[in-house]
Design an enzyme around this catalytic site. Structure first.
Site, mmCIF file in Angstrom:
data_model
loop_
_atom_site.group_PDB
_atom_site.id
_atom_site.type_symbol
_atom_site.label_atom_id
_atom_site.label_comp_id
_atom_site.label_asym_id
_atom_site.label_seq_id
_atom_site.Cartn_x
_atom_site.Cartn_y
_atom_site.Cartn_z
ATOM 1 N N HIS A 158 0.819 -1.221 0.000
ATOM 2 C CA HIS A 158 0.000 0.000 0.000
ATOM 3 C C HIS A 158 0.854 1.273 0.000
ATOM 4 O O HIS A 158 0.323 2.350 -0.274
ATOM 5 C CB HIS A 158 -0.940 0.028 1.209
ATOM 6 C CG HIS A 158 -1.963 -1.057 1.195
ATOM 7 N ND1 HIS A 158 -2.849 -1.238 0.157
ATOM 8 C CD2 HIS A 158 -2.234 -2.051 2.087
ATOM 9 C CE1 HIS A 158 -3.628 -2.276 0.403
ATOM 10 N NE2 HIS A 158 -3.273 -2.800 1.567
ATOM 11 N N ASP A 194 -2.503 -10.406 -2.718
ATOM 12 C CA ASP A 194 -3.095 -10.044 -1.429
ATOM 13 C C ASP A 194 -4.595 -9.773 -1.646
ATOM 14 O O ASP A 194 -5.009 -9.410 -2.749
ATOM 15 C CB ASP A 194 -2.399 -8.778 -0.900
ATOM 16 C CG ASP A 194 -2.827 -8.363 0.496
ATOM 17 O OD1 ASP A 194 -2.098 -8.690 1.450
ATOM 18 O OD2 ASP A 194 -3.888 -7.696 0.633
ATOM 19 N N HIS A 196 -6.209 -7.294 -0.658
ATOM 20 C CA HIS A 196 -6.410 -5.870 -0.933
ATOM 21 C C HIS A 196 -5.619 -5.426 -2.166
ATOM 22 O O HIS A 196 -4.531 -5.942 -2.430
ATOM 23 C CB HIS A 196 -5.947 -5.029 0.269
ATOM 24 C CG HIS A 196 -6.624 -5.382 1.560
ATOM 25 N ND1 HIS A 196 -6.092 -6.298 2.443
ATOM 26 C CD2 HIS A 196 -7.786 -4.949 2.102
ATOM 27 C CE1 HIS A 196 -6.904 -6.409 3.491
ATOM 28 N NE2 HIS A 196 -7.950 -5.607 3.310
ATOM 29 N N ASP A 283 -4.375 -13.004 3.254
ATOM 30 C CA ASP A 283 -5.684 -12.547 3.759
ATOM 31 C C ASP A 283 -6.842 -12.886 2.815
ATOM 32 O O ASP A 283 -7.983 -12.500 3.064
ATOM 33 C CB ASP A 283 -5.674 -11.042 4.104
ATOM 34 C CG ASP A 283 -4.949 -10.179 3.099
ATOM 35 O OD1 ASP A 283 -4.529 -10.696 2.036
ATOM 36 O OD2 ASP A 283 -4.804 -8.972 3.373
HETATM 37 C C1 OKP Z 1 -3.103 -4.325 4.589
HETATM 38 B B1 OKP Z 1 -2.688 -5.433 3.641
HETATM 39 C C2 OKP Z 1 -9.701 -2.716 9.851
HETATM 40 C C3 OKP Z 1 -8.804 -1.679 9.246
HETATM 41 C C4 OKP Z 1 -8.391 -2.098 7.895
HETATM 42 C C5 OKP Z 1 -6.859 -1.549 6.155
HETATM 43 C C6 OKP Z 1 -6.418 -2.890 5.727
HETATM 44 C C7 OKP Z 1 -4.969 -2.916 5.432
HETATM 45 C C8 OKP Z 1 -4.573 -4.202 4.793
HETATM 46 N N1 OKP Z 1 -9.784 -2.577 11.256
HETATM 47 N N2 OKP Z 1 -7.173 -1.431 7.515
HETATM 48 O O1 OKP Z 1 -3.122 -5.293 2.315
HETATM 49 O O2 OKP Z 1 -3.034 -6.759 4.075
HETATM 50 ZN ZN ZN Z 2 -4.238 -7.236 2.472
#
Ligand code: OKP
Ligand code: ZN
Length: 339
Positions: A158, A194, A196, A283
């Site tokens: 990110h 990932d 995200h 994830d």
């Molecule tokens: C990081 B990576 C939930 C907050 C979520 C954003 C997610 C970050 C993911 N309590 N925060 O891509 O695994």
């Molecule tokens: Zn993620």
């Protein structure tokens, strides 16, 4: 497989603003402990990374951002006189190119896009150790041709050219890709699987054709990072056509996800890339507390096999994955596909 992992990750133990509460971050040091145990049991060789070449980091991140990250904790502490973690809470308007404030709090907003990260005394040391693991893995791949795993923490995908967010400070996967270019590969592909979208990696290489960026992720219309990851984002200028986003509906199952991975792999096969970086977040796992996909451990073996069958020199970089009790076996499963 050769694995690079630094104990310095432990120096970053953050809080995050989550649903109105400041909580211990789900991006915890335990994640690495569990992955390391699984990988050692599976017979992988774990080594400490070499020293990070800060000039490499500056090929990926703005000099003023690197300076900001390395000094922000001391400046925050000097200004407020206690050990509360440094966090942003105000961001620039979308309408104008923002000024860069002089103030510590102003710069925290300027250099971030989310409030899920905190910066403490050891954050810079942990972030540079994570980047060093990616750098060493890329060096090992460039010299041996063997697939190599960087157990980087905090994650990186990110982190943009000059902003932190989404638990990420330095973009470890982008640093690995740049290192492979520096070793003489003329094009590198980054495939981000990932849960995200890898908005930071997309941002960094958006106008470049020497790095193909592909990301398979949950539809940003419904999921973090919200403002990037759409399929119409295809790169710009010299990078036009060199970014591919494959967003999937919330709740995607293995059949939808694996079809998207096939599409990603086909784009890589078509790209003349001479090396591959896999930004691997676990994830997408069925039990992940942040994700909604239903990928199971065994599916990661097949995913590793698919990506291995591209037969490119490959760096695998750890990104997310928050189902800590299963994260070790999930990483081991992906690496198993490369045997
Ligand atoms: C990081 B990576 C939930 C907050 C979520 C954003 C997610 C970050 C993911 N309590 N925060 O891509 O695994
Ligand atoms: Zn993620």
């Amino acid at each position: 497989m050769q694995v690079f992992s630094s104990d310095n990750h432990r120096r970053h133990d953050a809080v995050e603003l989550s649903r109105g509460k400041l909580q211990v971050s789900v991006e915890s040091p335990r994640r690495v402990d569990i992955i390391r145990r699984s990988l050692s049991e599976a017979g992988h060789d774990v080594a400490a990374p070499g020293e990070l070449d800060i000039a490499l980091v500056r090929q990926i991140h703005a000099a003023e951002y690197v300076e900001f990250l390395s000094g922000i904790w001391a400046r925050w502490q000097a200004q407020f006189g206690d050990d509360t973690p440094a966090m942003p809470f105000a961001w620039p308007s979308r309408h104008a190119a923002p000024e860069r404030p002089k103030d510590v709090v102003g710069q925290l907003g300027y250099h971030s896009f989310a409030a899920d990260c905190s910066i403490g005394e050891g954050t810079w040391d942990a972030a540079t150790a994570a980047a060093a693991a990616a750098q060493s893995a890329a060096d090992h791949v460039a010299t041996t041709g063997e697939a190599t795993y960087a157990l980087s923490r905090p994650p990186g995908h990110h982190a943009t050219h000059d902003q932190f967010g989404g638990y990420c400070f330095l973009n470890n996967s982008a640093i690995a890709a740049q290192r492979l270019l520096n070793h003489g590969r003329s094009r590198v592909a980054v495939v981000d699987i990932d849960y995200h979208h890898g908005n930071g990696t997309q941002d960094i290489f958006y106008r470049r054709s020497d790095v193909l960026t592909v990301s398979v992720h949950a539809d940003p219309m419904s999921e973090f990072p919200w403002f990037a990851g759409y399929d119409h984002e295809r790169g710009a200028a010299a990078g036009e056509g060199w970014n591919l986003n494959i967003p999937l509906s919330l709740g995607a199952d293995y059949s939808a996800w694996s079809a998207a991975i096939d599409k990603a792999a086909a784009r890589v096969a078509d790209s003349n890339a001479e090396a591959l970086v896999i930004a691997f977040g676990a994830d997408t796992f069925v039990d992940d507390p942040l994700g909604t996909f239903s990928i199971e451990t065994q599916n990661y073996v097949e995913t590793g096999e698919k990506l291995a069958s591209l037969t490119l020199p490959t760096v695998i970089v750890q990104e997310g994955g928050y189902a800590v009790q299963s994260i070790g076996e999930n990483v081991a499963a992906l690496l198993e596909g490369f045997r």
